[in-house]
Design a protein around this motif. Structure first.
Motif, short mmCIF file in Angstrom:
data_model
loop_
_atom_site.label_atom_id
_atom_site.label_comp_id
_atom_site.label_asym_id
_atom_site.label_seq_id
_atom_site.Cartn_x
_atom_site.Cartn_y
_atom_site.Cartn_z
N PHE A 186 10.73 -16.00 -6.39
CA PHE A 186 9.51 -15.33 -6.08
C PHE A 186 9.43 -13.76 -5.75
O PHE A 186 10.71 -13.56 -5.05
N TYR A 187 8.46 -13.12 -6.15
CA TYR A 187 8.37 -11.83 -5.36
C TYR A 187 7.22 -11.73 -4.72
O TYR A 187 6.16 -12.40 -4.96
N ARG A 188 7.59 -11.42 -3.29
CA ARG A 188 6.48 -11.23 -2.38
C ARG A 188 6.33 -9.79 -2.01
O ARG A 188 6.96 -9.13 -1.49
N TYR A 189 4.96 -9.56 -2.52
CA TYR A 189 4.36 -8.16 -2.46
C TYR A 189 3.79 -7.91 -0.95
O TYR A 189 2.85 -8.66 -0.53
N ARG A 190 4.37 -6.76 -0.39
CA ARG A 190 3.75 -6.69 1.06
C ARG A 190 2.84 -5.37 0.91
O ARG A 190 1.60 -5.47 1.46
N THR B 158 -3.94 -6.91 6.37
CA THR B 158 -4.13 -6.02 7.46
C THR B 158 -3.78 -4.49 7.10
O THR B 158 -3.44 -4.22 5.80
N ARG B 159 -3.90 -3.58 7.73
CA ARG B 159 -3.99 -2.11 7.72
C ARG B 159 -2.69 -1.80 8.59
O ARG B 159 -2.46 -2.22 9.82
N GLU B 160 -1.80 -0.97 7.89
CA GLU B 160 -1.08 -0.21 8.69
C GLU B 160 -0.89 1.33 8.33
O GLU B 160 -0.77 1.59 7.07
N VAL C 228 -1.61 -3.97 3.63
CA VAL C 228 -0.39 -4.97 3.81
C VAL C 228 -1.00 -6.20 3.58
O VAL C 228 -1.75 -6.96 4.39
N TRP C 229 -0.47 -6.93 2.41
CA TRP C 229 -0.75 -8.35 2.08
C TRP C 229 -0.14 -9.32 2.90
O TRP C 229 1.38 -9.08 3.17
N GLY C 230 -0.71 -10.27 3.56
CA GLY C 230 -0.26 -11.40 4.30
C GLY C 230 0.50 -12.30 3.58
O GLY C 230 1.34 -13.00 4.22
#
Length: 164
Positions: free
Chosen positions: A53-57, A127-129, A134-136
């Motif tokens: 998988f590719y997990r996108y942040r 969330t926000r940074e 930022v994707w959970g």
């Protein structure tokens, strides 16, 4: 699996991954991590417990880097080594969609999944940074083994996005 969005409840799962930041124009660097993560698992004697998988942040574009991880689920938690990190696919409800075809055509499926969720008032566990979203839990699972099906036009890729 029907080719229309669904909501699925999923349990948490451990994984091993290599994080990277790269814009779309440098995607070859991302794809180059696939054999490295599988090689690391083999060296550790850890069998894959699911598809790559590719997990996108953080989403990027052609010039702004994506922040993502190239990973593989593991049967039990692993210990990373600095290059390879240990992670957990979060438990929860996911909006999912099966993409059939070349990965270069994923944008249409991603757009369809986002539109479907928006039409139903569904929200993502993000969330926000600073100024970045930022994707959970934003995953692309590569269900097709390239060794068995080298024609990428015949690949199956599952999109799974964690809901709030």
């Amino acid at each position: 699996m029907p080719n229309e969005p669904q909501i699925q409840e999923r349990a948490a799962r451990p994984y091993a991954a290599i994080p990277i930041e790269a814009p779309m124009r440098e995607w070859g660097r991302v794809n180059a991590l696939v054999p490295e993560v599988f090689g690391w698992l083999a060296e550790q004697g850890v069998p894959p417990a699911g598809p790559l998988f590719y997990r996108y942040r953080v989403a990027g574009d052609m010039d702004r880097p994506f922040r993502l991880e190239v990973g593989v689920p593991t049967p039990a938690p692993v210990t990373g080594d600095g290059r390879v990190i240990a992670g957990t696919i979060p438990a929860g409800r996911y909006a999912t969609l099966l993409h059939q075809g070349h990965p270069d055509k994923l944008f249409g499926s991603i757009t369809a999944l986002l539109r479907w969720a928006d039409e139903r008032g569904l929200k993502w566990r993000n969330t926000r940074e600073g100024d970045q979203e930022v994707w959970g839990g934003c995953f692309e699972y590569y269900l097709t083994d390239p060794a068995e099906e080298p024609d990428m036009d015949n690949w199956s890729i599952e999109l799974a996005y964690l809901l709030a």
